[in-house]
Write an enzyme that holds these catalytic residues in place. Structure first.
Site, short mmCIF file in Angstrom:
data_model
loop_
_atom_site.label_atom_id
_atom_site.label_comp_id
_atom_site.label_asym_id
_atom_site.label_seq_id
_atom_site.Cartn_x
_atom_site.Cartn_y
_atom_site.Cartn_z
N ASP B 174 0.86 -1.19 0.00
CA ASP B 174 0.00 0.00 0.00
C ASP B 174 0.90 1.24 0.00
O ASP B 174 1.48 1.60 1.02
CB ASP B 174 -0.90 0.02 1.25
N LYS B 237 -6.92 3.34 -3.25
CA LYS B 237 -7.34 3.32 -1.85
C LYS B 237 -7.49 4.75 -1.38
O LYS B 237 -6.73 5.63 -1.78
CB LYS B 237 -6.25 2.58 -1.06
N LYS B 273 -10.28 0.19 -2.37
CA LYS B 273 -10.17 -0.01 -0.92
C LYS B 273 -10.44 1.29 -0.17
O LYS B 273 -9.60 2.19 -0.15
CB LYS B 273 -8.76 -0.52 -0.56
#
Lengths: 785, 337
Positions: B174, B237, B273
């Site tokens: 991430d 995300k 996400k």
């Protein structure tokens, strides 16, 4: 389905709202209902069945009102009205507040009952209809409270007959009842026969609120009952929401009766998407525009206009969105589209699409369609403006569309309709949005949004979408009148031709018509001699005919630039007219003296009043402000005061100069163009006056003057499809003919019903004239980056 | 998330262990930066807020369906601990919870086999511990990286950090983008940065954290989403969880519409996400319905959708017990993570 299966398929599953309490309420009423008259329910009489359109089940048996029921309701309303009005603003506010609170307390019962009766998804009745109802009563409690201090000199109309449609049964009741009651009127309301149940529940609520008997009366039944209300001699006002066809009928039926009338009718509202719009949001907006309430919405964005460059992409996204709509049991909390209100409506929608769908490309949403009274969300693209589907109101979940190239073409296509209720514009460019919104012929414009409503923001249409506004201060005015005493107006006839004409000056002066900024001979080739009271020949008046009216209207329509100019410019020109009139004060006074034989002091006073009146409207030209309403969104709802367009007016006979100026000045100050038929017995003041106009920079076509017989010209003016409003202050009894003929294009009319008006006094000018000379356009602009 | 080379169709419907669905879509390879597309992206805040405000009223999932959806939500959780006081034992406990997020008696009562969360998400230093603790479970370890959360450490260190985490066994990385590139409209710089991060990830999947709470406008969110996808992001995300505003429905709608647009134009599916601020079972249902309605069922699988959340699981557990017993539950009845 097991949890494991649901885990794998991720379907929504059923999410039913219980109907138990609503059904229990019906059972408590014995499943049979009478009317609500004078604070009590009558014994159920012969009637009809009210069904749940989603299932076909009978919900209750309702009574068909008879003439004596309607008479009883009207008489109860009449009896209650005086006391209700005398209760005062605060007294009425307390009851409206109680009604608001009671609607809130019973909100779920109202919502479920509405969905059972109408077929709309419970989400809509619960999240939209009922909260708006509640808000409407709250807001109008406030208007009642403030009315006396804010609107002195006004009084209620009396007894109001209100006829409402089946698409928003309770909400339309609120829109009708709340302002009527706030203003001090009492009502006889007829809900639509398909959907009367929430009105009857509301009657129950009125009793809980302790509302005085007779203030609200509700009679049920079909169109015949509506007819009884419309034609009832003791009703002062009719408010109708429904189809254009019935609205037109009501206009004719009430013509000349002196009843006030507001109509909120059909629409074919454009939904314009420019190529810089947030396309996904514009697609989603259509769900709220045309698939809201199964498309059974008068202001539904039903005509999709997409800029050519993005059309293919837009339509592809739209089809995909449609396929995700969920259609089914209206009581399911996970449903987007419910049932059509009645099989009759379903058939109508089906027939229209079947007959003309092949003129374009039809996409039916791929969602499964339940058995029964359901119609699939449908998109028909590639239609030309000439297709009936692009012109006729379908009143179902059917979106039709075409493309455009430029903003100008978008406006042209958007306005290419007999209707003018609402419009939607999607663009991220504020310049474009605020340029296009005023050009759209509609009472409501939503920018980057659609179908937004609020009690504080006026709603209503132009053209064949009706007239009058609901909501806001303007909506309250639809239930008020000036508190002035009027007298019957005596018809003023031209002075008869004497046996021996007395010619004072052999040098001929030819008075002509004034059309498009030019003097014009009457098309008929006829003139009428005008004599002074002692028989002296003063000159000749051209006898205008229908052809002259046609030419004058054409000139007025052509002078559309006047509407686009600034208020400051219009003020300057009006001051200039006053200045030039003042320079010829003595001459005009002499002319008036010659025509009417009145004392010079009187005629001088008339000229002075005319000069003052021009000043008044020059002053107003840049001061009759719109408003930015306080609506519950992040954004503004702008109430723009727009000119009505072309106003045809039959001027007062009794004050040949002041009467004409009193009608002309507010009209042109607000940006209208007008066709004036001056005083019939004393026309020569007007024909002198066009010289004043000519020398005062009034652009050609803004003011047109056609002399002639009021009785002959009125029907032509009132029936002309390109005239937007017609006023009559004639002493000839023309109210009935004007209101009848105005039904053609449902233009606004303002007639005197042969009652007098004191043109020298305060009622000869002011806000009443300005309101008649303007349309409120509500432009909703939500914002936020 | 498993490697894209393993293709086992329909793993979710097998009996016994309900494993992660295997990745059956082609990994987004990215494409050259298309500035016309980026600049053409619009996001009208008011309209977007209206859509998300009305969604919970339009979509309702009840009873057994609700239980099924909540179980689905669990399989999509990146169970996360990103605290300065994380220890190896703390991470092991979390991994144990990831392996067995719901009490077995409840799963049995619900007629479900075992499930596990979508991943475990930790800082680099905890990657090895987590990988070890999750050995043989098929649960991937995700590492936050590139100078998380601010992303302002030297660029070469940020790139190197990715390599270290992949080396340590993280299958998902991430990354945080440089917000300044968005705020100054330097889309090329954002693209180049993301491209390098993606390259450094190798076979590991990369989630691009936009830190939407710091991008100033929804329009910027839309444009940054597109640029990151063009540069090869496997997931986009919302947040680090450290910004003052984290995942919201309007931001989510903007990002998933960008994902939809990207899929429509390129055929590649990119995952989504939302992270931070989603702590209620009810909220997770709204998110799932938003995904279902805007992107379709295909995205309702852990290879394309994750919740970045730490306390959401606890609320879902209570709701599941309520579904089984009809009585409202209490937190202490469910094993801690």
């Amino acid at each position: 389905m097991t949890i494991k299966e649901a885990f794998d398929t991720m379907e929504y599953g059923p999410a039913p709202e219980s109907a138990a309490e609503a059904l229990a309420w019906l059972v408590d009423g014995g499943d049979r209902f009478g009317h609500f008259i004078d604070g009590a329910f009558t014994a159920p009489g012969d009637g009809f069945e009210s069904r749940n359109p989603a299932t076909g089940e009978v919900l209750a048996t309702l009574s068909q009102a008879t003439q004596s029921d309607v008479d009883a309701a009207v008489s109860a309303a009449r009896k209650a009205q005086g006391k209700w009005a005398k209760l005062g603003g605060h007294g009425r506010a307390k009851y409206l507040y109680a009604l608001a609170r009671l609607v809130q307390k019973h909100s779920r019962l109202f919502a479920v009952l509405e969905t059972l009766d109408n077929g709309k998804p419970i989400r809509e009745s619960r999240d939209i209809d009922v909260p708006l109802v509640h808000r409407h009563f709250y807001y109008h409690a406030g208007l009642a409270q403030l009315m006396e201090s804010e609107l002195p000199g006004h009084e209620p109309l009396g007894v109001c007959g209100q006829i409402i449609p089946w698409n928003f049964p309770l909400l339309m009741l609120a829109w009708k009842v709340a302002p009527a009651l706030a203003a001090g009127n009492t009502v006889v309301l007829k809900p639509a026969e398909y959907t009367s149940l929430t009105a009857l529940l509301f009657a129950d609520i009125c009793r809980e609120a302790g509302l005085p008997k007779g203030v609200v009366n509700i009679v049920t039944g079909d169109g015949a009952v509506g007819e009884m209300i419309v034609s009832h001699p003791d009703i002062d006002k009719i408010a109708f929401t429904g189809s254009t066809e019935v609205g037109r009928h009501i206009r004719r039926a009430t013509a000349g009766s002196g009843k006030a009338l507001t109509l909120e009718l059909g629409g074919k509202s454009p939904y314009i998407v420019f190529d810089d719009a947030d396309i996904d949001s514009a697609v989603e907006g259509l769900v709220d525009a045309i698939w809201f309430n199964q498309g059974q919405v008068c202001c539904a964005g039903s005509r999709l206009l997409v800029q050519e460059g993005i059309a293919e992409r837009f339509h592809t996204k739209l089809r995909a969105r449609m396929d995700g709509l969920r259609i089914g049991d209206p009581l399911d909390k996970c449903i987007d589209v419910g049932a059509v209100v009645d099989p009759v409506q379903l058939q109508r929608i089906t027939d229209l699409v079947d007959a003309h769908g092949n003129e374009g490309e039809v996409h039916r949403a791929a969602c499964p369609l339940p058995e029964g009274c359901f119609y699939p969300p449908t998109l028909i693209t590639g239609l030309s403006p000439a297709s009936p589907l692009m012109q006729e109101e379908i009143f179902g979940p059917v979106l039709v569309g075409t493309t455009f190239r430029t903003p100008a073409e978008a406006v042209q296509l958007a306005n290419n309709t007999r209707y003018g209720l609402a419009a939607t514009v999607w663009t991220e460019n504020i310049n474009l949005a605020l340029d296009v919104a005023p050009k759209l012929v509609a009472g409501v414009v939503w920018v980057n949004a659609t179908n937004m409503f609020d009690a504080a923001a006026e709603f209503g249409g132009v053209r064949e979408s009706g007239f009058g506004r609901e909501g806001g201060w303007d909506g309250l005015h639809a239930y008020l009148k000036p508190a002035t005493k009027t007298k019957r107006l005596k018809q003023l006839l031209p002075v008869d031709k004497p046996a021996e004409p007395e010619v004072t000056d052999p040098l001929d002066r030819t008075a002509k018509l004034y059309i498009g900024g030019k003097q014009a001979r009457p098309d008929s080739g006829y003139s009428r001699a005008v004599h002074g009271p002692r028989g002296q020949l003063l000159g000749h008046m051209g006898l205008g005919s229908r052809k002259d009216i046609r030419n004058a209207v054409e000139a007025a329509r052509g002078a559309s630039g006047w509407a686009g100019g600034t208020g400051h410019l219009r003020a300057q020109i009006l001051y200039y007219v006053a200045e030039n009139l003042s320079a010829r004060r003595t001459e005009f006074s002499g002319r008036l003296h010659g025509l009417t034989g009145q004392h010079t002091r009187t005629t001088e006073a008339e000229v002075d009043a005319a000069i003052a009146r021009l000043f008044t409207y020059a002053a107003w030209a840049d001061k009759y402000d719109g408003a930015a309403h306080s609506v519950p969104i992040r954004g503004v709802a702008l109430a723009m005061k727009e000119p009505v367009g072309v106003i045809g007016a039959l001027c007062p006979d009794e004050m040949p100069l002041l009467g004409l100026v009193s009608v002309m000045a507010p009209a042109i100050a607000m940006g209208n163009r007008c066709v004036l038929v001056p005083s019939e017995p004393y026309p020569l003041a007007a024909t002198d006056f066009y010289q004043v106009l000519d020398t005062s920079d009034v652009p050609g076509g803004v003011v047109n003057i056609v002399t002639g017989s009021h009785a002959e010209l009125a029907p032509t003016l009132a029936s002309h499809m390109d005239v937007d409003a017609v006023w009559s202050f004639s002493s000839t009894d023309l109210s009935a003919v004007i209101e009848t003929e105005a039904a053609g294009n449902l233009k606004r009319s303002w007639v005197n019903n042969r009652r007098n008006r004191d043109w020298m006094g305060p009622e000869g000018e002011g806000r009443a004239f300005l309101r008649a000379a303007t349309e409120v356009k509500t432009i909703w602009v939500p914002y936020g980056e | 998330m498993n490697s894209s080379t393993k293709v086992t169709p329909d793993a979710t419907t097998g009996t016994g262990q309900t494993t992660l669905p295997q990745v059956t879509h082609t990994r987004n390879p990215g494409l050259p930066l298309d500035m016309d597309w980026v600049r053409g992206a619009q996001a009208n805040r008011s309209a977007i807020e209206r859509r998300t405000a009305t969604l919970p009223g339009r979509r309702s999932v009840k009873k057994d369906y609700q239980a099924a959806w909540l179980l689905k939500a669990i399989t999509c959780i990146d169970l996360t601990t990103l605290a300065g006081d994380d220890t190896e034992d703390r991470v092991r406990r979390l991994c144990a919870k990831a392996r067995q997020p719901v009490r077995p008696d409840l799963l049995q009562a619900l007629g479900m086999g075992p499930i596990h969360t979508g991943a475990v998400c930790v800082y680099h230093d905890m990657v090895a511990t987590a990988v070890d603790a999750l050995q043989g479970t098929g649960i991937p370890v995700a590492a936050v990286s590139t100078g998380f959360p601010a992303g302002l450490s030297p660029f070469h260190l940020r790139v190197a950090e990715i390599g270290e985490s992949v080396q340590a066994g993280a299958e998902e990385i991430d990354i945080v983008i440089s917000r300044r590139h968005v705020l100054t409209g330097n889309w090329q710089a954002l693209y180049d940065e993301m491209r390098e991060f993606r390259a450094a990830c190798g076979a590991a999947h990369v989630k691009a954290i936009l830190a939407t709470g710091e991008l100033g406008s929804l329009r910027n969110v839309a444009r940054a989403s597109l640029v990151c996808m063009m540069a090869g992001a496997d997931f986009i995300k919302t947040s680090t969880g450290k910004e003052s505003v984290n995942a919201t429905l309007p931001v989510s709608l903007v990002m998933i519409r960008a994902i939809r647009d990207y899929h429509e134009r390129t055929g590649f599916r990119v995952g989504y996400k939302p992270a931070g601020g989603i702590s209620k079972a009810k909220d997770s249902l709204v998110y799932l319905s938003l995904i279902k309605d805007e992107l379709g069922n295909r995205w309702l699988q852990p290879d394309l959708f994750r919740f970045g959340a730490s306390s959401l699981l606890g609320d879902i557990e209570r709701q599941l017990e309520h579904n089984v017993t009809g009585a409202y539950s209490a937190a202490w009845r469910h094993p801690a993570g």
